[in-house]
Design an enzyme around this catalytic site. Structure first.
Site, mmCIF file in Angstrom:
data_model
loop_
_atom_site.group_PDB
_atom_site.id
_atom_site.type_symbol
_atom_site.label_atom_id
_atom_site.label_comp_id
_atom_site.label_asym_id
_atom_site.label_seq_id
_atom_site.Cartn_x
_atom_site.Cartn_y
_atom_site.Cartn_z
ATOM 1 N N ASP A 133 56.148 48.254 65.107
ATOM 2 C CA ASP A 133 55.572 46.971 65.517
ATOM 3 C C ASP A 133 54.076 46.842 65.233
ATOM 4 O OD1 ASP A 133 58.075 47.056 66.639
ATOM 5 O OD2 ASP A 133 57.391 46.826 68.705
ATOM 6 N N GLU A 188 62.210 41.821 73.448
ATOM 7 C CA GLU A 188 61.010 42.616 73.229
ATOM 8 C C GLU A 188 59.905 41.734 72.649
ATOM 9 O OE1 GLU A 188 62.264 47.057 72.080
ATOM 10 O OE2 GLU A 188 62.869 45.619 70.529
#
Length: 507
Positions: free
Chosen positions: A44, A230
């Site tokens: 990420d 998320e």
């Protein structure tokens, strides 16, 4: 308090600057103009922000290996979002004082605290950079907690210190992560969007000092709840053709119809406390390919830029550890400018890649070419930008074969009867490392006045597809085993006209 960078940063190489990263050996799948780390695993993007005249990209990183683990924050900076300067590790995983637990540095965000109003940085600091991240605690190999921590930097993000009184937000649960924080000027306060993953909820908090947080509201469950939620982000997006803006909430989760990971988005209104979506039962996806996830916008862009810019991780958890790249694993998208179109079906996200004009050289241009059979373009390469406008005409199918080496090819096809654009990577090269990798992904794209517009970013192992000026987007990885890199146009069941097509090699 302790300086987090000391233990691990000394093990890493010094800063490294290049678009094509020539200091490293040219690896087979290393992209030329997409961000990759010098080595080892990334996932990420974190802490994306514009500060002190430079863009900062922090990211989930394993400094010790080429698979997921030892999550820490890597760091790079850029003036133009294409050429990146790699910096030493920013915030590494650390061990508790008693040695019994480890805290991994999971996803989060950074902000600039003007004039150090929080008091986190030393007295006299003009702009205190603050990272808000999830501390993922484990002991004996088992996860025990997730909560929100702070770290701060008084030297433009080059070194970081852990806040002595962490955590600043703790629900005493193992599933509570990915804080995205920004300054909300109308309320003169900091706002946080953070996820309760298994509850499929985004929680909104406020703070005036970044240290004390008050719950405002919860959003969800709503939309796609097939996978855990998320990496939230809440931000304003301009509406094309007007001076209006709407709020967009993005969440990384799953794709209900296609059974893989994806990003969804909600469009609505935010009053400083509660986010209200425009439609309760609508499910919208940011990217219809398999390999765009955890995208977040850059905080604090210059005020003369209306459109937010998002960058995302290019990989998929179903096979992320298995993709055949070394010594790195994982890449970031070319950053995308975001806007909204007000359509009869409601507001829809439009994405366009930032300009690569400063880094490209025009190599091929055609106009008004009628195609009724496989037609080689006469260009070979693996890192380029391609734009095409196609009049579909009488063709039943029309498309482009990319990275073609004999029977090895990645195929983009438009079906005129169903008005679907499909990307087929089943014969793209190495597809055997995971049975979840070979795929054909499709998305509906209505022609505009009988024409289809395509904007493709092809970069060694990455293909980003923007259709009809970014109304639809698909992103997928490919791993050719041959490298002739030919392009072939085709049409089936009738003729199509390529009104214009240009290829630029990207340096």
């Amino acid at each position: 308090m302790k300086i987090l960078t000391l233990k691990i940063a000394l093990l890493l190489t010094t800063a490294h600057f290049s678009l094509a990263q020539p200091a490293l050996k040219a690896e087979e799948y290393r992209p030329r103009y997409h961000f990759t780390p010098p080595k080892n695993w990334i996932n990420d993007p974190n802490g994306t922000i514009y500060a002190n005249g430079e863009y900062h990209l922090f990211y989930q990183h394993n400094p010790f290996g080429n698979e997921w683990g030892h999550m820490s924050w890597g760091h790079a900076t850029s003036k133009d979002l294409i050429r990146w300067q790699h910096l030493p590790l920013a915030i590494p995983e650390f061990t508790s004082a008693d040695g019994k637990s480890q805290t991994a540095i999971f996803s989060g965000s950074t902000v600039v605290d003007k004039n150090n109003q929080s008091g986190l940085c030393p007295v006299g600091t003009k702009d205190c950079m603050v990272a808000i991240y999830t501390g993922n605690v484990s002991a004996g190999g088992k996860q025990t907690a997730q909560y929100q921590n702070l770290a701060y930097s008084a030297d433009k993000g080059r070194t970081w210190t852990e806040y002595a009184h962490n955590p600043v937000l703790d629900l005493h649960t193992k599933e509570f992560r990915d804080p995205n924080v920004f300054w909300y000027a109308p309320g003169r306060k900091w706002l946080m969007a953070v996820i309760k993953p298994t509850d499929h909820q985004a929680a909104f908090y406020e703070s005036v000092n970044l240290k004390d947080w008050k719950l405002l509201s919860l959003f969800g469950p709503m939309g796609d709840t097939t996978r855990v939620w998320e990496c939230p982000a809440l931000f304003e997006v301009p509406v094309e053709g007007s001076s209006a803006k709407k709020w967009v909430l993005t969440v990384s989760s799953g794709h209900r119809q296609k059974n893989y990971l994806a990003m969804q988005y909600f469009v609505g209104d935010f009053d400083g406390k509660t986010f209200t979506p425009q439609r309760q039962n609508e499910i919208l996806y940011v990217d219809e390919g398999k390999d765009f996830y955890a995208g977040i916008p850059f905080n604090d862009r210059p005020t003369n830029r209306r459109k937010p810019i998002m960058i995302g991780w290019l990989n998929d958890w179903e096979y992320a550890n298995k993709i055949p790249t070394t010594p790195f694993k994982g890449a970031m998208s070319v950053p995308r400018e975001l806007s909204l179109q007000n359509t009869p079906q409601g507001y829809r996200l439009v994405q366009t890649p930032i300009s690569l004009a400063a880094f490209r050289k025009k190599v091929t241009t055609i106009t008004n070419m009628t195609v009724d059979k496989p037609t080689p373009l006469g260009y070979a390469g693996e890192s380029y930008e391609l734009e095409a406008t196609i009049t579909v005409g009488s063709a039943k199918k029309v498309g482009i074969r990319l990275l073609k080496s004999g029977a090895e090819e990645s195929v983009l096809t438009y079906d005129t009867a169903t008005q679907t654009l499909s990307f087929d990577r089943t014969h793209s090269g190495n597809v055997t490392f995971s049975d979840r990798f070979p795929s054909i992904e499709s998305v509906r794209v209505a022609p505009q006045n009988g024409r289809l517009k395509l904007h493709l970013l092809v970069d060694k192992s990455i293909i980003e597809i923007f259709a009809n000026d970014g109304q639809r987007v698909m992103t997928d990885l490919v791993f050719p085993t041959k490298h002739e890199g030919n392009i072939e146009l085709f049409s089936d069941g009738g003729a199509a006209v390529f009104d214009a097509l240009t290829v630029w090699e990207v340096k």
